[in-house]
Design an enzyme around this catalytic site. Structure first.
Site, PDB file in Angstrom:
ATOM      1  N   ASP A   1       0.800  -1.228   0.000  1.00 54.10           N
ATOM      2  CA  ASP A   1       0.000   0.000   0.000  1.00 54.10           C
ATOM      3  C   ASP A   1       0.831   1.276   0.000  1.00 54.10           C
ATOM      4  O   ASP A   1       0.493   2.246  -0.668  1.00 54.10           O
ATOM      5  CB  ASP A   1      -0.920   0.035   1.230  1.00 54.10           C
ATOM      6  CG  ASP A   1      -2.156  -0.818   1.033  1.00 54.10           C
ATOM      7  OD1 ASP A   1      -2.507  -1.095  -0.119  1.00 54.10           O
ATOM      8  OD2 ASP A   1      -2.760  -1.207   2.041  1.00 54.10           O
TER       9      ASP A   1
ATOM     10  N   TYR B   1     -12.741  -1.594  -4.320  1.00 55.74           N
ATOM     11  CA  TYR B   1     -13.291  -0.379  -3.727  1.00 55.74           C
ATOM     12  C   TYR B   1     -14.402   0.185  -4.618  1.00 55.74           C
ATOM     13  O   TYR B   1     -14.476  -0.082  -5.815  1.00 55.74           O
ATOM     14  CB  TYR B   1     -12.198   0.682  -3.591  1.00 55.74           C
ATOM     15  CG  TYR B   1     -11.289   0.521  -2.397  1.00 55.74           C
ATOM     16  CD1 TYR B   1     -11.175  -0.683  -1.708  1.00 55.74           C
ATOM     17  CD2 TYR B   1     -10.499   1.583  -1.959  1.00 55.74           C
ATOM     18  CE1 TYR B   1     -10.332  -0.813  -0.627  1.00 55.74           C
ATOM     19  CE2 TYR B   1      -9.643   1.462  -0.875  1.00 55.74           C
ATOM     20  CZ  TYR B   1      -9.566   0.264  -0.214  1.00 55.74           C
ATOM     21  OH  TYR B   1      -8.731   0.138   0.866  1.00 55.74           O
TER      22      TYR B   1
END
Length: 470
Positions: free
Chosen positions: A149, A402
């Site tokens: 990330d 997402y």
């Protein structure tokens, strides 16, 4: 005639034609000067031509004098007014496709960035897709390990909506591994978070220039929405989290004008967890549907007023919309408390339609597979299970990820209401597939006055790539 006479005759004729041509040019110039002076324009013809090249409008002022062109490049005019954005949301009967970038399919042979967390936000003139790159390209050795990330190589960039996140059309926004962006009617504001986990910094850019910063206040991975922030009458609002992902953290609302922070307030939400809020303007307030990464499979709801007062709770509906989650039939719903006792989660969204709610969710209860949007009667205000409409966006055989919200401003649509729109990320590669990389593409949908048939607008890239076989 003898040859000498022929030569003299031809030469005389040529000389006569030349003299006549000169006389005609002189007369033409005199007439032109007289006419232009009579019209009050002098010797010059001035004109302005506007040409569009990709996402940049270039204005050229071309001054013409006889056969000579002088081209002067002038600065693109800026918008003069802030967007209002106090209109209500339009009622949506269904959601129609707006754009699809096909970035991973194109990236197998094109110069496309490895990305995650794409989202869309709009100005009065255009909508743009924003994304976090990994500082590498698909099908390249530097894509190895991009499941991570946070790294110093991640940057925040954008393209015009519908374009793939490619090298040639992308615009740099910020150095960031977490971000948000929105337009106030005059300029783009972006917030990019970068730095070490314990001392991360958010840099606020306005019109491409860094003008303010936010330092980590809890020392535990400062992060923000990964979707559009919200501007109302020139003031822009966004939500940030600092603290653990699996227990109580700290949450703040920020307010900025022209990129400078003019207000902030802590959100008191003991026992609840807020991350990655998906926000939109509605009737002069900011409404957010967020992610509870601690326990709840119901989504936190945050409503922000211009004075930074707020209400916070959970989506009341008796149908859970986070992932992972339990069976719908076993879920009761709560307006105030997290339910479901399921850790982890995924960024999602919802739209209030009066007392009803449109809410997106993965089709799979346990993984990020498939995507659907459902309308729940009275789901914003009651523990209702009355599902009155459903539309499939990605089928249950394909990966999603997402999802988040944005609106089309009235300046774009010429309507009296804000069109609700959403995007769905489709994650490919690690950890679910046999590749050395992780990236995503997206599908974007906008609300319309008609029902739209279900279909699967999935990513469609054939994996593994060549780089994965080495």
């Amino acid at each position: 005639m003898n040859p000498n006479q022929k030569i003299i005759a031809i030469g005389s004729a040529s000389l006569g034609i030349l003299i006549l041509n000169v006389i005609l040019h002189v007369v033409s110039i005199i007439v032109t000067v007289l006419v232009l002076n009579n019209n009050g324009t002098g010797l010059y013809c001035n004109g302005t031509i506007i040409r569009e090249y990709n996402e940049t409008v270039r204005v050229e002022r071309i001054t013409q004098w006889y056969n000579t062109n002088t081209i002067e490049y002038i600065e693109r005019p800026s918008n003069e007014y802030y967007m209002n954005n106090t209109e209500p949301l339009c009622e949506a009967q269904g959601f129609a496709p707006f754009s699809k970038d096909n970035g991973i399919r194109i990236g197998s042979r094109g110069h496309v960035f490895v990305i995650r967390e794409p989202f869309v936000s709009c100005s009065p003139l255009e909508c743009r897709t924003f994304f976090l790159t990994q500082g590498s390209l698909l099908n390249d050795k530097h894509s190895n390990g991009t499941v991570k990330d946070r790294s110093p190589y991640r940057t925040f960039m954008s393209v015009k909506v519908g374009q793939s996140p490619n090298v040639y059309q992308a615009r740099f926004e910020a150095v960031a591994w977490s971000a948000t962006a929105c337009h106030d009617g005059k300029k783009w504001m972006t917030v990019g978070v970068t730095g070490p986990d314990a001392q991360a910094v958010a840099v606020v850019h306005y019109g491409g220039v860094p003008v303010d910063i936010i330092n980590s206040w809890a020392g535990d991975i400062l992060r923000t929405q990964e979707s559009s922030c919200t501007c109302i009458k020139g003031d822009c609002y966004w939500v940030m989290t600092d603290g653990p992902a699996n227990r109580q953290a700290k949450y703040r609302i920020f307010k900025a004008k022209d990129g400078r922070i003019i207000g902030q307030t802590d959100i008191n939400f003991n026992g609840g967890h807020i991350e990655e809020c998906s926000c939109y303007p509605n009737e002069g307030k900011v409404e957010c549907v967020c992610r509870d990464n601690w326990t709840g499979t119901n989504r936190p709801i945050l409503v922000i007023s211009p004075d930074l007062s707020y209400t916070v709770g959970y989506l009341c509906a008796g149908i859970p919309t986070d992932t992972p989650r339990g069976e719908d039939s076993q879920f009761t719903g709560s307006c105030t408390s997290p339910l479901g006792n399921q850790g982890y989660g995924v960024k999602g969204f919802g739209f209030r339609q009066g007392n009803d709610v449109w809410a997106g969710r993965t089709i799979s209860r346990t993984s990020r597979l498939g995507f659907e949007i459902i309308k729940i009667r009275n789901g914003w205000t009651q523990n209702s299970k009355d599902q009155i409409r459903k539309q499939v966006i990605v089928d249950n055989l394909n990966w999603s990820g997402y999802s988040g919200s944005f609106t089309l401003p009235v300046e774009l649509t010429k309507k009296g209401c804000l069109v609700p729109c959403f995007w769905v990320e489709m994650i490919r590669g690690k950890p679910e597939e046999t590749t050395i990389w992780t990236s995503s593409s997206s599908i974007v949908m906008c609300g319309v006055d008609h029902k739209i048939a279900s279909w699967s607008w999935h990513d469609g890239a054939i994996l593994p790539f060549d780089i994965d076989k080495m």
